[in-house]
Design a protein around this motif. Structure first.
Motif, PDB file in Angstrom:
ATOM      1  N   GLU A 275      12.060   0.256  -1.366  1.00 58.18           N
ATOM      2  CA  GLU A 275      12.113  -1.206  -1.236  1.00 58.18           C
ATOM      3  C   GLU A 275      10.856  -1.848  -1.809  1.00 58.18           C
ATOM      4  OE1 GLU A 275      12.709  -4.666   2.203  1.00 58.18           O
ATOM      5  OE2 GLU A 275      12.961  -2.535   2.717  1.00 58.18           O
ATOM      6  N   MET A 276       9.707  -1.208  -1.571  1.00 61.47           N
ATOM      7  CA  MET A 276       8.457  -1.734  -2.108  1.00 61.47           C
ATOM      8  C   MET A 276       8.491  -1.783  -3.634  1.00 61.47           C
ATOM      9  SD  MET A 276       4.559  -0.280  -1.655  1.00 61.47           S
ATOM     10  CE  MET A 276       4.608   0.833  -3.069  1.00 61.47           C
ATOM     11  N   VAL A 277       8.961  -0.705  -4.249  1.00 59.69           N
ATOM     12  CA  VAL A 277       9.001  -0.664  -5.711  1.00 59.69           C
ATOM     13  C   VAL A 277       9.995  -1.674  -6.246  1.00 59.69           C
ATOM     14  CG1 VAL A 277       9.526   0.770  -7.716  1.00 59.69           C
ATOM     15  CG2 VAL A 277       8.225   1.735  -5.810  1.00 59.69           C
ATOM     16  N   GLU A 278      11.117  -1.830  -5.570  1.00 58.95           N
ATOM     17  CA  GLU A 278      12.094  -2.841  -6.000  1.00 58.95           C
ATOM     18  C   GLU A 278      11.449  -4.226  -5.984  1.00 58.95           C
ATOM     19  OE1 GLU A 278      14.908  -2.437  -7.299  1.00 58.95           O
ATOM     20  OE2 GLU A 278      15.548  -0.410  -6.762  1.00 58.95           O
ATOM     21  N   ASP A 279      10.676  -4.515  -4.933  1.00 59.02           N
ATOM     22  CA  ASP A 279      10.000  -5.815  -4.855  1.00 59.02           C
ATOM     23  C   ASP A 279       8.965  -5.956  -5.976  1.00 59.02           C
ATOM     24  OD1 ASP A 279      11.482  -6.433  -2.632  1.00 59.02           O
ATOM     25  OD2 ASP A 279       9.885  -6.028  -1.185  1.00 59.02           O
ATOM     26  N   LEU A 280       8.188  -4.896  -6.209  1.00 55.67           N
ATOM     27  CA  LEU A 280       7.106  -4.967  -7.188  1.00 55.67           C
ATOM     28  C   LEU A 280       7.620  -5.076  -8.616  1.00 55.67           C
ATOM     29  CD1 LEU A 280       4.613  -2.318  -5.756  1.00 55.67           C
ATOM     30  CD2 LEU A 280       4.405  -4.801  -5.681  1.00 55.67           C
ATOM     31  N   THR A 281       8.742  -4.447  -8.910  1.00 53.56           N
ATOM     32  CA  THR A 281       9.259  -4.451 -10.279  1.00 53.56           C
ATOM     33  C   THR A 281      10.173  -5.642 -10.552  1.00 53.56           C
ATOM     34  OG1 THR A 281      11.029  -2.930  -9.596  1.00 53.56           O
ATOM     35  CG2 THR A 281       9.053  -1.960 -10.576  1.00 53.56           C
ATOM     36  N   SER A 282      10.300  -6.534  -9.586  1.00 56.24           N
ATOM     37  CA  SER A 282      11.115  -7.733  -9.808  1.00 56.24           C
ATOM     38  C   SER A 282      10.441  -8.710 -10.765  1.00 56.24           C
ATOM     39  CB  SER A 282      11.399  -8.434  -8.473  1.00 56.24           C
ATOM     40  OG  SER A 282      10.198  -8.916  -7.889  1.00 56.24           O
ATOM     41  N   SER A 283       9.122  -8.524 -10.975  1.00 53.42           N
ATOM     42  CA  SER A 283       8.378  -9.389 -11.894  1.00 53.42           C
ATOM     43  C   SER A 283       7.232  -8.593 -12.502  1.00 53.42           C
ATOM     44  CB  SER A 283       7.818 -10.604 -11.157  1.00 53.42           C
ATOM     45  OG  SER A 283       6.870 -11.292 -11.957  1.00 53.42           O
ATOM     46  N   PRO A 284       6.944  -8.781 -13.806  1.00 58.76           N
ATOM     47  CA  PRO A 284       5.817  -8.073 -14.431  1.00 58.76           C
ATOM     48  C   PRO A 284       4.484  -8.374 -13.763  1.00 58.76           C
ATOM     49  CG  PRO A 284       7.244  -9.050 -16.101  1.00 58.76           C
ATOM     50  CD  PRO A 284       7.696  -9.587 -14.773  1.00 58.76           C
ATOM     51  N   ASP A 285       4.375  -9.512 -13.086  1.00 61.44           N
ATOM     52  CA  ASP A 285       3.112  -9.897 -12.451  1.00 61.44           C
ATOM     53  C   ASP A 285       2.899  -9.234 -11.098  1.00 61.44           C
ATOM     54  OD1 ASP A 285       2.599 -11.587 -14.587  1.00 61.44           O
ATOM     55  OD2 ASP A 285       3.634 -13.273 -13.630  1.00 61.44           O
ATOM     56  N   LEU A 286       3.880  -8.499 -10.595  1.00 61.36           N
ATOM     57  CA  LEU A 286       3.801  -7.951  -9.245  1.00 61.36           C
ATOM     58  C   LEU A 286       3.668  -6.430  -9.220  1.00 61.36           C
ATOM     59  CD1 LEU A 286       6.626 -10.053  -7.524  1.00 61.36           C
ATOM     60  CD2 LEU A 286       4.162 -10.474  -7.454  1.00 61.36           C
ATOM     61  N   ARG A 287       3.418  -5.816 -10.331  1.00 62.91           N
ATOM     62  CA  ARG A 287       3.520  -4.355 -10.423  1.00 62.91           C
ATOM     63  C   ARG A 287       2.233  -3.642 -10.011  1.00 62.91           C
ATOM     64  NH1 ARG A 287       7.386  -3.077 -15.673  1.00 62.91           N
ATOM     65  NH2 ARG A 287       9.085  -4.459 -15.053  1.00 62.91           N
ATOM     66  N   ARG A 288       1.635  -4.051  -8.919  1.00 60.79           N
ATOM     67  CA  ARG A 288       0.410  -3.421  -8.445  1.00 60.79           C
ATOM     68  C   ARG A 288       0.497  -3.149  -6.952  1.00 60.79           C
ATOM     69  NH1 ARG A 288      -1.114  -6.433 -12.779  1.00 60.79           N
ATOM     70  NH2 ARG A 288      -2.744  -5.547 -14.137  1.00 60.79           N
ATOM     71  N   PHE A 289      -0.052  -2.009  -6.560  1.00 61.80           N
ATOM     72  CA  PHE A 289      -0.117  -1.665  -5.144  1.00 61.80           C
ATOM     73  C   PHE A 289      -1.383  -0.847  -4.921  1.00 61.80           C
ATOM     74  CE2 PHE A 289       2.361   1.564  -7.346  1.00 61.80           C
ATOM     75  CZ  PHE A 289       1.832   2.754  -6.896  1.00 61.80           C
ATOM     76  N   GLY A 290      -1.797  -0.731  -3.666  1.00 62.19           N
ATOM     77  CA  GLY A 290      -2.985   0.023  -3.344  1.00 62.19           C
ATOM     78  C   GLY A 290      -2.653   1.459  -2.979  1.00 62.19           C
TER      79      GLY A 290
ATOM     80  N   MET B 266       0.824  -1.196   0.000  1.00 62.82           N
ATOM     81  CA  MET B 266       0.000   0.000   0.000  1.00 62.82           C
ATOM     82  C   MET B 266       0.865   1.256   0.000  1.00 62.82           C
ATOM     83  SD  MET B 266      -3.069  -1.330   0.032  1.00 62.82           S
ATOM     84  CE  MET B 266      -4.170   0.006   0.500  1.00 62.82           C
ATOM     85  N   PHE B 267       0.365   2.294  -0.673  1.00 63.05           N
ATOM     86  CA  PHE B 267       1.062   3.570  -0.735  1.00 63.05           C
ATOM     87  C   PHE B 267       0.067   4.660  -0.332  1.00 63.05           C
ATOM     88  CE2 PHE B 267       4.929   5.318  -3.140  1.00 63.05           C
ATOM     89  CZ  PHE B 267       4.959   6.479  -2.385  1.00 63.05           C
ATOM     90  N   PRO B 268      -0.020   4.988   0.965  1.00 60.23           N
ATOM     91  CA  PRO B 268      -0.900   6.084   1.391  1.00 60.23           C
ATOM     92  C   PRO B 268      -0.380   7.418   0.864  1.00 60.23           C
ATOM     93  CG  PRO B 268      -0.293   4.649   3.238  1.00 60.23           C
ATOM     94  CD  PRO B 268       0.617   4.312   2.103  1.00 60.23           C
ATOM     95  N   LEU B 269      -1.296   8.244   0.372  1.00 64.32           N
ATOM     96  CA  LEU B 269      -0.924   9.524  -0.220  1.00 64.32           C
ATOM     97  C   LEU B 269      -1.841  10.632   0.303  1.00 64.32           C
ATOM     98  CD1 LEU B 269      -0.401   8.550  -3.986  1.00 64.32           C
ATOM     99  CD2 LEU B 269       1.383   9.186  -2.355  1.00 64.32           C
ATOM    100  N   GLY B 270      -1.447  11.850   0.053  1.00 64.02           N
ATOM    101  CA  GLY B 270      -2.278  12.990   0.403  1.00 64.02           C
ATOM    102  C   GLY B 270      -3.270  13.338  -0.690  1.00 64.02           C
ATOM    103  N   SER B 271      -3.504  12.418  -1.602  1.00 66.40           N
ATOM    104  CA  SER B 271      -4.446  12.617  -2.702  1.00 66.40           C
ATOM    105  C   SER B 271      -5.178  11.312  -2.969  1.00 66.40           C
ATOM    106  CB  SER B 271      -3.716  13.093  -3.964  1.00 66.40           C
ATOM    107  OG  SER B 271      -2.709  12.163  -4.328  1.00 66.40           O
TER     108      SER B 271
END
Length: 213
Positions: free
Chosen positions: A32-47, A8-13
């Motif tokens: 670190e979160m982005v590094e984990d997510l971009t390690s595979s094309p199937d993981l590139r999603r976050f809330g 999850m990425f809480p934002l002010g918007s």
């Protein structure tokens, strides 16, 4: 998408489904979160959820429990170790439970598709009239300030189902985060149209006030 632990990425918007989201990432836990997510094309999603109180950096914030899944479509490492992300909003989600922020925010979430609700042409016509009124006021305001005014699309000219069209229109309008969250939290298209009409009324009142000063 099933109920699962999602970074999850809480934002002010507030990110709306279908909306583009550029992000500059510099805080270590999100790097670190982005590094984990971009390690595979199937993981590139976050809330993405709105921070309702507190700050984006450092944690200790209070967060909305309604958000949007963001998919990373582009990323670039720049000077200073920062990452520039290009993301797009996908489906709406509800947070069932926040997990420990270790090493970065995560939550158990579930998808929240639009709930069936009828909407009439009167609601569509009302929103269209309000958008036209706002556009006219902004043209007057821009003439005074000497700045350009972007045009707003028509609901019936936008692609997709009505619920998606309202999101797409709202993304172009000067709405505050609270109103965008109310739109995101509306159960279905009928309620979303009503929320948008109310929010437009508030914006119009504010612009009229500024023009009268």
């Amino acid at each position: 998408m099933t109920v699962d632990a999602l970074p999850m990425f809480p934002l002010g918007s507030v990110l709306l489904p279908g909306e583009l989201l550029p992000l500059q990432v510099f805080e270590p836990r999100y790097l670190e979160m982005v590094e984990d997510l971009t390690s595979s094309p199937d993981l590139r999603r976050f809330g993405v959820v709105l921070i309702t109180r507190g700050h984006e950096v450092g944690g200790g914030d209070e967060r909305a429990d309604i958000g949007t899944v963001a998919r990373i479509v582009d990323y670039e490492r720049v000077q200073g170790g920062r990452l520039l992300l290009g993301c797009v909003g996908e489906g709406r989600i509800r947070v069932r439970r926040w997990l420990p922020d270790n090493p970065y925010p995560r939550a158990d979430v579930e998808p929240w598709p639009d709930e069936g609700s009828d909407f009439g042409s009167d609601s569509i016509d009302e929103v269209g009239a309000l958008v036209d009124e706002l556009g006219g006021l902004l043209i007057r305001s821009a003439a005074v300030r000497g700045i350009p005014v972007p045009g707003f699309p028509k609901l019936d000219e936008l692609p997709g189902e009505m619920g998606d069209r309202v999101y797409a229109l709202a993304a172009t309008l000067p709405l505050v985060a609270v109103d965008r969250l109310r739109l995101l939290s509306a159960p279905g298209p009928c309620e979303r149209l009503m929320v948008l009409a109310e929010a437009l009324g508030d914006v119009i009142a504010a612009v009229r006030f500024r023009l009268s000063e």
